[in-house]
Design a protein around this motif. Structure first.
Motif, PDB file in Angstrom:
ATOM      1  N   ILE A 162       0.854  -1.184   0.000  1.00 58.43           N
ATOM      2  CA  ILE A 162       0.000   0.000   0.000  1.00 58.43           C
ATOM      3  C   ILE A 162       0.895   1.241   0.000  1.00 58.43           C
ATOM      4  O   ILE A 162       1.841   1.332   0.782  1.00 58.43           O
ATOM      5  CB  ILE A 162      -0.927   0.025   1.230  1.00 58.43           C
ATOM      6  N   HIS A 201       1.265   5.121   0.885  1.00 59.26           N
ATOM      7  CA  HIS A 201       0.678   6.098   1.799  1.00 59.26           C
ATOM      8  C   HIS A 201       1.050   7.504   1.348  1.00 59.26           C
ATOM      9  O   HIS A 201       2.232   7.790   1.087  1.00 59.26           O
ATOM     10  CB  HIS A 201       1.172   5.851   3.224  1.00 59.26           C
ATOM     11  N   TRP A 241     -11.026  10.154   3.639  1.00 56.31           N
ATOM     12  CA  TRP A 241      -9.599  10.505   3.688  1.00 56.31           C
ATOM     13  C   TRP A 241      -9.404  11.880   4.281  1.00 56.31           C
ATOM     14  O   TRP A 241     -10.161  12.795   3.941  1.00 56.31           O
ATOM     15  CB  TRP A 241      -9.019  10.475   2.273  1.00 56.31           C
ATOM     16  N   THR A 296      -8.217   2.227   2.374  1.00 56.75           N
ATOM     17  CA  THR A 296      -7.328   2.058   1.230  1.00 56.75           C
ATOM     18  C   THR A 296      -8.165   1.827  -0.013  1.00 56.75           C
ATOM     19  O   THR A 296      -9.106   1.025   0.008  1.00 56.75           O
ATOM     20  CB  THR A 296      -6.377   0.862   1.450  1.00 56.75           C
ATOM     21  N   ALA A 345      -2.683   0.012  -4.528  1.00 57.33           N
ATOM     22  CA  ALA A 345      -3.429   0.327  -3.307  1.00 57.33           C
ATOM     23  C   ALA A 345      -2.881   1.616  -2.712  1.00 57.33           C
ATOM     24  O   ALA A 345      -1.663   1.773  -2.563  1.00 57.33           O
ATOM     25  CB  ALA A 345      -3.293  -0.820  -2.310  1.00 57.33           C
ATOM     26  N   ARG A 390      -3.495   4.836   0.345  1.00 56.98           N
ATOM     27  CA  ARG A 390      -4.182   5.328   1.551  1.00 56.98           C
ATOM     28  C   ARG A 390      -3.582   6.656   1.984  1.00 56.98           C
ATOM     29  O   ARG A 390      -2.382   6.892   1.827  1.00 56.98           O
ATOM     30  CB  ARG A 390      -4.041   4.307   2.691  1.00 56.98           C
ATOM     31  N   SER A 422      -6.355  -1.107   7.639  1.00 58.30           N
ATOM     32  CA  SER A 422      -7.360  -0.324   6.930  1.00 58.30           C
ATOM     33  C   SER A 422      -8.317  -1.204   6.138  1.00 58.30           C
ATOM     34  O   SER A 422      -7.995  -2.320   5.726  1.00 58.30           O
ATOM     35  CB  SER A 422      -6.672   0.658   5.969  1.00 58.30           C
ATOM     36  N   ILE A 462      -9.996  -2.092   2.733  1.00 57.39           N
ATOM     37  CA  ILE A 462      -9.529  -1.977   1.351  1.00 57.39           C
ATOM     38  C   ILE A 462     -10.715  -2.175   0.403  1.00 57.39           C
ATOM     39  O   ILE A 462     -11.416  -3.188   0.488  1.00 57.39           O
ATOM     40  CB  ILE A 462      -8.431  -3.001   1.018  1.00 57.39           C
ATOM     41  N   ALA A 515      -4.771  -6.944  -3.169  1.00 56.27           N
ATOM     42  CA  ALA A 515      -4.552  -6.220  -1.930  1.00 56.27           C
ATOM     43  C   ALA A 515      -3.946  -7.135  -0.883  1.00 56.27           C
ATOM     44  O   ALA A 515      -4.086  -8.361  -0.971  1.00 56.27           O
ATOM     45  CB  ALA A 515      -5.881  -5.651  -1.423  1.00 56.27           C
TER      46      ALA A 515
END
Length: 335
Positions: free
Chosen positions: A59, A61, A87, A92, A113, A115, A175, A177, A216
């Motif tokens: 993922i 970020h 957000w 995610t 992915a 986030r 998180s 997804i 994911a």
């Protein structure tokens, strides 16, 4: 260990990331094992350090919209609606990637992915680094996810460039997804945002179709387990729990149960170690306490653990998902 409250520590951690190192840092969900998300060699180190399978995507970020635009194609309507609502936060999104994202991050898929975490330390670190951070949970693969800095150190020792201590995480499980590249959007992993909350924004959300190429994290492999057996108690299974405790009398048994069950089962033999997951009606408390309890009971030398089951509604879905992946059902012969 760096302290998240000190700017000089965050700057030192960011410098280590820009140099291609690995840094563990807190988010509101769990601690992440961070690397420069656009540096393929740095991201490859994550897989080596964790013992993570190469087909398990990472993922990315981010800390602002500009970072998002650099790594993904324009968001579809469902993705935009979820991003606007949740957000920064424990959500995610699976999105169409740009060529700037290394293949190692996506396991070669055309999606990535992403986030935007809602944690001041995570946001400050990403901004200081100036790059999206690839960051799976900061644990050895298969182990309980870390919700405190000492959990990270227990797994990695001095293998990392450093750990930023931001205290205990708030949500306690990873998180949610959601794949918004498909219609209807698909819930790939339950987490800190409930399915009900998602559907209140975008309508029906489908369950995932399992494939050999997961989009994911958390979809294909066993996760979250300590190094001792964990057996899952069925709902309304207190008689089964009593039989289990009688069978294992004298052994060091760890109980991770809701407080209602613990009150009924008490008093316990001194060899029984107890971790209270909170009221059964508040699974968000169980989420926050789950991984810490697993690690503490393991560290205390438990021979075997018995853990509660949770209804798969609201935050109970995320808690049940983690418990089901780390445990085996308690059978009559086990009790």
């Amino acid at each position: 260990m760096w302290q998240g409250a000190k700017d000089e520590d965050l700057q030192a951690a960011a410098a280590a990331l820009r140099a291609g190192g690995l840094v563990a840092f807190p988010t509101e969900t769990v601690y992440g094992l961070g690397a420069d998300g656009l540096n393929a060699a740095a991201c490859a180190q994550i897989f080596e350090a964790k013992g993570r399978p190469q087909d398990n995507p990472l993922i990315l970020h981010i800390a602002d919209r500009a970072m998002l635009e650099d790594i993904v194609e324009p968001l579809p309507p469902a993705g935009q609606a979820l991003a606007d609502r949740f957000w920064p936060g424990p959500l995610t999104l699976i999105l169409r990637r740009r060529e700037t994202v290394p293949d190692v991050v996506t396991a070669g898929l055309d999606t990535v992915a992403v986030r935007w975490p809602d944690h001041p330390v995570a946001q400050a670190l990403i901004r200081a680094t100036g790059r999206p951070l690839a960051a799976p949970s900061a644990n050895k693969s298969g182990r309980p996810s870390p919700t405190q800095a000492w959990h990270v150190q227990a797994d990695f020792g001095d293998e990392l460039a450093g750990v930023i201590d931001g205290g205990q995480t708030a949500v306690g499980v990873e998180s949610t997804i959601v794949d918004v590249t498909v219609d209807p959007p698909s819930l790939l992993r339950p987490g800190g945002i409930t399915k009900e909350a998602l559907e209140a924004v975008i309508g029906p959300v489908a369950d995932p179709t399992l494939t050999n190429r997961p989009k994911a994290p958390g979809m294909k492999y066993r996760h979250y387990a300590p190094n001792v057996p964990v057996l899952r108690l069925p709902n309304a299974g207190l008689d089964t729990a009593r039989a289990f405790l009688a069978q294992h009398a004298g052994e060091k048994v760890g109980l991770l149960l809701d407080d209602e069950s613990l009150n009924v089962l008490a008093p316990f033999d001194p060899s029984v170690l107890v971790w209270n997951l909170g009221p059964k009606t508040h699974p968000e408390l169980a989420a926050a306490r789950l991984f810490d309890g697993l690690r503490r009971l393991e560290a205390a030398g438990c021979d075997i653990m018995l853990i509660a089951s949770y209804d798969e509604t609201g935050m109970g879905l995320a808690v049940a998902n983690r418990i089901n992946k780390l445990s085996q059902p308690l059978k009559e012969e086990d009790a």
